[in-house]
Design a protein around this motif. Structure first.
Motif, PDB file in Angstrom:
ATOM      1  N   ARG A 172       0.822  -1.209   0.000  1.00 41.48           N
ATOM      2  CA  ARG A 172       0.000   0.000   0.000  1.00 41.48           C
ATOM      3  C   ARG A 172       0.855   1.256   0.000  1.00 41.48           C
ATOM      4  NH1 ARG A 172      -4.478  -2.184   4.371  1.00 41.48           N
ATOM      5  NH2 ARG A 172      -6.049  -2.865   2.840  1.00 41.48           N
ATOM      6  N   GLU A 211       2.176   1.609  -3.518  1.00 37.66           N
ATOM      7  CA  GLU A 211       1.076   2.057  -4.378  1.00 37.66           C
ATOM      8  C   GLU A 211       0.828   3.549  -4.193  1.00 37.66           C
ATOM      9  OE1 GLU A 211      -3.680   1.161  -5.160  1.00 37.66           O
ATOM     10  OE2 GLU A 211      -2.807   0.907  -3.163  1.00 37.66           O
ATOM     11  N   TYR A 212       0.911   4.014  -2.955  1.00 38.87           N
ATOM     12  CA  TYR A 212       0.715   5.440  -2.682  1.00 38.87           C
ATOM     13  C   TYR A 212       1.775   6.276  -3.394  1.00 38.87           C
ATOM     14  CZ  TYR A 212       0.878   9.844  -0.132  1.00 38.87           C
ATOM     15  OH  TYR A 212       0.913  11.181   0.194  1.00 38.87           O
ATOM     16  N   ARG A 221       0.822   6.267  -7.175  1.00 34.72           N
ATOM     17  CA  ARG A 221      -0.470   6.768  -7.646  1.00 34.72           C
ATOM     18  C   ARG A 221      -1.054   7.922  -6.835  1.00 34.72           C
ATOM     19  NH1 ARG A 221      -4.748   2.162  -8.665  1.00 34.72           N
ATOM     20  NH2 ARG A 221      -5.718   3.922  -9.708  1.00 34.72           N
ATOM     21  N   SER A 250      -1.455  -1.383  -7.597  1.00 30.65           N
ATOM     22  CA  SER A 250      -2.857  -1.461  -7.165  1.00 30.65           C
ATOM     23  C   SER A 250      -3.379  -2.887  -7.289  1.00 30.65           C
ATOM     24  CB  SER A 250      -3.719  -0.506  -8.002  1.00 30.65           C
ATOM     25  OG  SER A 250      -3.608  -0.812  -9.386  1.00 30.65           O
ATOM     26  N   GLU A 251      -2.942  -3.620  -8.318  1.00 32.83           N
ATOM     27  CA  GLU A 251      -3.350  -5.020  -8.473  1.00 32.83           C
ATOM     28  C   GLU A 251      -2.677  -5.902  -7.432  1.00 32.83           C
ATOM     29  OE1 GLU A 251      -4.040  -5.749 -13.129  1.00 32.83           O
ATOM     30  OE2 GLU A 251      -2.112  -4.786 -12.698  1.00 32.83           O
ATOM     31  N   VAL A 307      -1.828  -4.918  -4.436  1.00 29.34           N
ATOM     32  CA  VAL A 307      -2.553  -4.641  -3.195  1.00 29.34           C
ATOM     33  C   VAL A 307      -3.862  -5.422  -3.157  1.00 29.34           C
ATOM     34  CG1 VAL A 307      -3.841  -2.851  -1.947  1.00 29.34           C
ATOM     35  CG2 VAL A 307      -1.530  -2.382  -2.754  1.00 29.34           C
ATOM     36  N   ALA A 308      -4.607  -5.430  -4.253  1.00 29.74           N
ATOM     37  CA  ALA A 308      -5.884  -6.140  -4.300  1.00 29.74           C
ATOM     38  C   ALA A 308      -5.697  -7.637  -4.065  1.00 29.74           C
ATOM     39  CB  ALA A 308      -6.572  -5.886  -5.645  1.00 29.74           C
TER      40      ALA A 308
END
Length: 270
Positions: free
Chosen positions: A85, A88-89, A92, A243-244, A246-247
């Motif tokens: 995360r 990702e931050y 993005r 993001s993927e 993280v998901a």
């Protein structure tokens, strides 16, 4: 532009707004539970279960027996998810957007509550608009041996996909309990990836959290393994976005959480 940890401009302060992003030595004190592999995904990337302890805020040493990261798949996934995360931050949500350029387990620090904090921004760069896929030239290749994206190494062009590759190595460490470079010679990617790609996760899985993982644990860990495989694709454009990642990690963690035994006190009330 290279991000300098000692020179906190307003832009840097904005991208540090995420609670899992920190500069070592500034803000929160964080403890890195170091393994023989140099890792701080803590106590889960040691060699043979032997871990060297960092100091927690309460002064207690981190050991193989005291670390929930060494003994629990759930905690390992929580650490991976928190670190993912944060990356990702940077990719993005930060202002400006940032490429870390040195994602490694030793730059994922754990505080006294085992919450991960991403650090090690000394070689980070701001993302240049319009270069998300082809990468941006940076001249000198920087990073930690065993984690460096081969495409970045060959071309000296960096992109967010290079951070994704490095995090893929971190996921391999968490799954196998082995350092990124084995005996100073063999890369963990080279020794582990063929087994994962052929569906032989059990052959490389660390046995410290569970000698015999449950079917649901194996389902979750296989999802982590498949995510790592996609992160380690030779070509950056074939890798997952953070993001993927993280998901997928969130889904894997949910599988494990939803299938843990209910605490005895709660079960007795039903």
């Amino acid at each position: 532009m290279v991000v300098k940890a000692g020179l906190l401009s307003n832009s840097l302060r904005r991208f540090m707004a995420h609670p899992a992003v920190t500069f070592a030595g500034q803000g929160r004190r964080a403890a890195a539970a170091k393994g023989r592999g140099g890792g701080a995904v803590a106590a889960c990337s040691g060699d043979g279960g032997q871990y060297r302890g960092g100091e927690q805020e309460n002064g207690a040493a981190v050991t193989a027996s005291s670390s929930p990261v060494s003994a629990s798949w759930r905690t390992r996934l929580e650490v991976l998810l928190g670190a993912a995360r944060a990356i990702e931050y940077l990719h993005r949500g930060a202002d400006p957007l940032v490429i870390h350029r040195n994602v490694s387990s030793s730059n994922i620090l754990l505080d006294a509550s085992w919450t991960p904090r991403l650090s090690g921004f000394g070689s980070a760069v701001f993302q240049e608009a319009g270069r998300e896929h082809g990468g941006q030239p940076v001249g000198e290749v920087m990073g930690t041996f065993g984690y460096i994206d081969p495409a970045y190494s060959y071309t000296t062009h960096i992109s967010p996909a290079s951070d994704v590759y490095s995090f893929g190595v971190v996921m391999l460490e968490a799954l196998t309990g082995r350092p990124p470079v084995i005996y100073g010679v063999t890369l963990l990617v080279d020794s582990t990836l063929p087994n994962l790609q052929s569906g032989k996760l059990r052959d490389v899985l660390d046995r410290h959290p569970a000698l015999q993982p449950t079917p649901r644990q194996l389902e979750a860990l296989d999802l982590v393994a498949q995510t790592a495989i996609r992160c380690l694709c030779p070509r950056g454009h074939n890798r997952l976005a953070m993001s993927e990642v993280v998901a997928n990690l969130q889904r894997a963690l949910e599988i494990i959480r939803n299938n843990e035994p209910m605490p005895w006190g709660r079960a007795s009330l039903i």
